[in-house]
Scaffold this motif. Structure first.
Motif, PDB file in Angstrom:
ATOM      1  N   ASN A 666       0.710  -1.159   0.072  1.00  0.00           N
ATOM      2  CA  ASN A 666       0.115   0.004  -0.020  1.00  0.00           C
ATOM      3  C   ASN A 666       0.841   1.522   0.145  1.00  0.00           C
ATOM      4  O   ASN A 666       0.387   2.336  -0.369  1.00  0.00           O
ATOM      5  N   GLY A 667       2.065   1.148   0.441  1.00  0.00           N
ATOM      6  CA  GLY A 667       3.106   2.408   0.371  1.00  0.00           C
ATOM      7  C   GLY A 667       4.141   2.371   1.600  1.00  0.00           C
ATOM      8  O   GLY A 667       3.653   1.424   2.440  1.00  0.00           O
ATOM      9  N   PRO A 668       5.081   2.849   1.452  1.00  0.00           N
ATOM     10  CA  PRO A 668       6.031   2.809   2.329  1.00  0.00           C
ATOM     11  C   PRO A 668       6.083   3.347   3.634  1.00  0.00           C
ATOM     12  O   PRO A 668       6.377   2.904   4.650  1.00  0.00           O
ATOM     13  N   ASP A 669       5.052   4.312   3.647  1.00  0.00           N
ATOM     14  CA  ASP A 669       5.121   4.991   5.192  1.00  0.00           C
ATOM     15  C   ASP A 669       4.377   4.118   6.308  1.00  0.00           C
ATOM     16  O   ASP A 669       4.748   4.036   7.505  1.00  0.00           O
ATOM     17  N   GLU A 670       3.032   3.529   5.760  1.00  0.00           N
ATOM     18  CA  GLU A 670       2.539   2.652   6.773  1.00  0.00           C
ATOM     19  C   GLU A 670       3.286   1.479   7.254  1.00  0.00           C
ATOM     20  O   GLU A 670       3.378   1.180   8.491  1.00  0.00           O
ATOM     21  N   ALA A 671       4.028   0.932   6.129  1.00  0.00           N
ATOM     22  CA  ALA A 671       4.720  -0.331   6.452  1.00  0.00           C
ATOM     23  C   ALA A 671       6.154   0.254   7.389  1.00  0.00           C
ATOM     24  O   ALA A 671       6.605  -0.588   8.319  1.00  0.00           O
ATOM     25  N   ALA A 672       6.487   1.175   7.067  1.00  0.00           N
ATOM     26  CA  ALA A 672       7.795   1.755   7.833  1.00  0.00           C
ATOM     27  C   ALA A 672       7.761   1.903   9.392  1.00  0.00           C
ATOM     28  O   ALA A 672       8.268   1.731  10.218  1.00  0.00           O
ATOM     29  N   ALA A 673       6.135   2.416   9.595  1.00  0.00           N
ATOM     30  CA  ALA A 673       5.877   2.612  10.761  1.00  0.00           C
ATOM     31  C   ALA A 673       6.060   1.392  11.764  1.00  0.00           C
ATOM     32  O   ALA A 673       6.478   1.131  12.807  1.00  0.00           O
ATOM     33  N   ILE A 674       5.298   0.428  11.118  1.00  0.00           N
ATOM     34  CA  ILE A 674       5.235  -1.189  11.756  1.00  0.00           C
ATOM     35  C   ILE A 674       6.590  -1.626  11.824  1.00  0.00           C
ATOM     36  O   ILE A 674       7.311  -2.015  13.091  1.00  0.00           O
ATOM     37  N   PHE A 675       7.421  -1.310  10.856  1.00  0.00           N
ATOM     38  CA  PHE A 675       8.905  -2.023  10.969  1.00  0.00           C
ATOM     39  C   PHE A 675       9.667  -1.175  12.037  1.00  0.00           C
ATOM     40  O   PHE A 675      10.338  -1.762  12.609  1.00  0.00           O
ATOM     41  N   GLU A 676       9.568  -0.002  12.272  1.00  0.00           N
ATOM     42  CA  GLU A 676      10.177   0.853  13.142  1.00  0.00           C
ATOM     43  C   GLU A 676       9.757   0.052  14.541  1.00  0.00           C
ATOM     44  O   GLU A 676      10.716  -0.113  15.406  1.00  0.00           O
ATOM     45  N   SER A 677       8.641   0.020  14.922  1.00  0.00           N
ATOM     46  CA  SER A 677       8.239  -0.724  16.242  1.00  0.00           C
ATOM     47  C   SER A 677       8.910  -2.096  16.394  1.00  0.00           C
ATOM     48  O   SER A 677       9.331  -2.612  17.420  1.00  0.00           O
ATOM     49  N   LEU A 678       8.885  -2.879  15.393  1.00  0.00           N
ATOM     50  CA  LEU A 678       9.492  -4.247  15.096  1.00  0.00           C
ATOM     51  C   LEU A 678      10.723  -4.016  15.465  1.00  0.00           C
ATOM     52  O   LEU A 678      11.733  -4.927  16.267  1.00  0.00           O
ATOM     53  N   GLU A 679      11.596  -3.248  14.941  1.00  0.00           N
ATOM     54  CA  GLU A 679      12.920  -2.978  15.074  1.00  0.00           C
ATOM     55  C   GLU A 679      13.388  -2.658  16.591  1.00  0.00           C
ATOM     56  O   GLU A 679      14.253  -2.941  17.291  1.00  0.00           O
ATOM     57  N   ALA A 680      12.549  -1.708  17.188  1.00  0.00           N
ATOM     58  CA  ALA A 680      12.606  -1.247  18.594  1.00  0.00           C
ATOM     59  C   ALA A 680      12.408  -2.668  19.559  1.00  0.00           C
ATOM     60  O   ALA A 680      12.944  -2.833  20.388  1.00  0.00           O
TER      61      ALA A 680
END
Length: 703
Positions: A666-680
């Protein structure tokens, strides 16, 4: 194809032929020999049966009055005058037993009493006056008849094929269609004197037929005399004991009924004797002279069933049995009576059951010889034979049914030994040839597997599906520059040995070792079920083991990098490649090439194990997380690649990862937000970090 089958299974064929020949020999051998084998097995089963049964007290007291050598020494040689015999019966009757059974035939009139002598002298001289004196003189036959009349007594008769006289007896009534068509039959019998028969309460057959080896194992329940059935001595004694006026035979199932007593009646009318305890015989036996002379001995007969017979050889009543070469026939009659009262009538199972058992245990012998090692095979056959014998004993104990364990056991032994010897010869030749051929380029474990079943290997080449697994150490080239040679070789040796051990433990074959890389194949050179899953399981175990190995001091000192792996499944051509002096059993094909390229893709994705789409589709889907879509060199279409989930990730984290991966569409922004929490939550996961960096780069370029 038949020739190939013969080469591959010639040892098995030898065993089958030997087993078939054994069964044919058993079926074609004289009936007498086969019967002796079978009855010998039953003897052993019944002897063990006796030891396993609880010793229950006798429901009917039993006594055997024995005319032994001590009695003959005291009362005179055999045959005794009828007067002496009458004195013994009177003494036994004085002890008040319930029934007396006499295992002696009184077929001839008394010749030695005064009355008998007077009759003979009258006949010899032709003087009626002398013959008439017999009425006032002591008469042995008359005294014996009077003694017999005083108490229920069973006398005996014997079968005779040269006479025509009938033998009296109680009626035998049948209810339904009764089958006793194999009874021991003769045209007539030799019975006691008429006055003795009239005085006796019962009459039973004394004859005891031996088996083909001469041993007595059976006592007649019924015999055929002319057109009538007559009971055996033991059975007639039981009839008097139970005060029954007749015998009733019921059909379906065939049972002999005496009052409340019901026992199975075999078609041959014989009672198969069980194994008797000699100590019980000794305890119930009393010398005839003691019964005559000693009141305390006579008192022990009260209420018992008393059998009168003799163990002295002069009486001619000694018989050979499986357990004793010299047993008095009176003891066998007493044993039979005891069995009847206990309702124990051992019967053999139908012949087809024994045939099936022989085939089953023979098949075990054949399979054990070709499928197992000699020790395991011999152990299995020994266990099967032991189970057969134990089963035979348990069936006897539980139901008084007998099946022959000897012939099936011999068949299994013949099948196993023949197949084992043939297999050993073939395997020895093949193993020597295979080991000399493969030890140069295959691991010992694989060589052993091939040597044990060489027929599954095609050396000339074949197309088969394989799963290839390639490993590589990250940063190995740089490590070689900074490590001392001894350090490097020692660490690398331990590393290669550990990886190879795990591969072989999962059923794989170490195909090549190239520097720090291990190339493994699953489903080659032999078939391996679920080989894609096995390869993935192997890789996951290597991942855990390699991390532990990295933490060792010697590995840390030289900076051993992490292990990266690639896995893919597909068709490959496998076989010997090379020249005559240097052959290499290896595989070539897209699956092998793809596994090598997937291993290299770990650098791009930050993953440890990169699995191709075919291998992934053949495994449990929940094991994997998607990494992305790539175009592998040599393949036209892009393919999705995956990695087994790292063991430290939780279920919820994995679900968020999948959601983030789907959000990338759907787009990089929504996915990036989830991946940021996963990396944390999991900062050590390089796959998440690389995907996040790509998304950020994509988002920046878009903006």
């Amino acid at each position: 194809m038949l020739r190939q089958f013969g080469r591959r299974y010639s040892a098995l064929l030898y065993g089958v032929l030997a087993f078939t020949a054994f069964l044919a020999t058993i079926s074609l051998m004289p009936r007498e020999w086969r019967s002796v084998l079978r009855e010998t097995a039953f003897d052993l089963v019944l002897a063990t049966d006796r030891r396993m049964r609880r010793s229950n007290p006798e429901s009917v007291p039993l006594a055997v009055v024995d005319i032994d050598r001590r009695s003959l020494a005291a009362l005179g040689p055999w045959p005794w005058p009828r007067d002496t015999m009458a004195g013994l019966v009177e003494a036994v009757a004085a002890g008040k037993p319930s029934v007396i059974a006499i295992d002696i035939l009184f077929a001839e009139p008394d010749m030695r009493s005064p009355a008998a002598l007077a009759r003979q002298l009258g006949i010899f001289t032709g003087s009626p006056d002398i013959a008439s004196l017999a009425t006032g003189l002591p008469d042995g036959d008359k005294r014996l008849a009077n003694a017999i009349k005083s108490i229920p007594v069973v006398l005996g008769f014997v079968l005779d094929s040269n006479a025509s006289n009938a033998v009296p007896g109680p009626p035998v009534l049948a209810r339904g269609s009764v089958l006793i068509d194999s009874v021991w039959h003769m045209t007539a019998g030799i019975a006691p004197l008429s006055p003795l028969i009239e005085a006796a309460a019962g009459l039973g057959v004394l004859s005891l037929p031996g088996d083909f080896d001469g041993k007595i194992r059976r006592v007649p329940l019924f015999v055929g005399v002319g057109d009538t059935l007559r009971p055996g001595l033991a059975l007639e004694t039981v009839r008097l004991l139970y005060h029954s006026a007749s015998y009733i035979i019921e059909a379906d199932p065939q049972l002999l009924v005496l009052s409340d007593l019901k026992i199975p009646l075999p078609r041959d009318g014989f009672l198969r004797l069980t194994s008797a305890d000699p100590r019980n015989r000794d305890a119930r036996t009393f010398s005839a002279i003691d019964v005559i002379k000693d009141n305390s001995t006579r008192s022990k007969l009260a209420g018992a069933v008393a059998f009168i017979g003799g163990s002295a050889p002069e009486l001619g009543g000694l018989r050979e049995t499986p357990g004793d070469p010299l047993v008095a026939s009176v003891q066998l009659q007493a044993d039979a009576m005891q069995q009847i009262v206990a309702q124990r009538v051992p019967q053999s199972i139908p012949a087809f059951g024994e045939v099936l058992l022989a085939l089953a245990i023979g098949a075990i012998g054949l399979v054990a010889a070709v499928a197992l090692s000699p020790i395991l095979g011999a152990s299995l056959v020994a266990a099967a034979i032991g189970a057969t014998w134990l089963g035979s004993v348990l069936v006897s104990v539980a139901s008084d049914h007998l099946f022959d364990p000897l012939i099936p056991s011999l068949g299994a032994f013949v099948a196993f030994m023949t197949t084992s010897v043939g297999s050993y010869a073939l395997v020895s030749r093949r193993e020597a040839r295979i080991r000399s051929r493969f030890e140069q380029h295959l691991s010992p474990a694989v060589v052993r597997r091939i040597a044990e079943e060489p027929s599954i290997l095609k050396l000339s080449g074949e197309r088969r599906e394989v799963t290839a697994l390639f490993t590589d150490i990250e940063g190995f080239t740089a490590m070689t520059h900074r490590a001392e040679p001894e350090q490097l070789v020692a660490v690398l040796d331990g590393y290669i040995e550990g990886v190879a051990t795990i591969v072989m433990a999962h059923g794989g074959m170490v195909d090549k070792i190239v520097g720090d890389s291990v190339h493994a194949l699953f489903n080659a050179p032999v078939d391996l079920a679920d080989h894609p899953q096995r390869a993935v399981d192997c890789a996951m175990e290597i991942r855990i083991w390699a991390r532990t190995y990295q933490s060792r001091k010697e590995a840390t000192d030289i900076g051993l990098g992490r292990t990266r792996m690639g896995i893919e499944t597909g068709l490959a051509i496998v076989g010997d490649i090379g020249i005559r002096s240097k052959l290499d059993y290896t595989a070539h094909g897209d699956a092998v090439n793809s596994a090598a390229r997937l291993e290299a893709l770990n650098k791009e994705f930050g993953s440890t194990i990169c699995v191709g789409p075919i291998a992934t589709s053949r495994c449990e889907a929940s094991l994997f997380r998607p990494l992305g879509v790539v175009v592998l060199r040599g393949l036209d279409a892009p393919v999705a690649v995956f990695e087994p989930w790292p063991p430290e990730t939780a279920v919820a984290w994995r679900e968020r990862y999948l959601a983030a991966f789907r959000a990338m569409e759907n787009g990089p922004d929504e996915a990036a937000a989830i991946f940021e929490s996963l990396e944390a939550d999991c900062p050590g996961d390089t796959v998440v970090r690389i995907l996040l960096n790509r998304l950020r780069s994509t988002g920046s370029s878009t903006n």
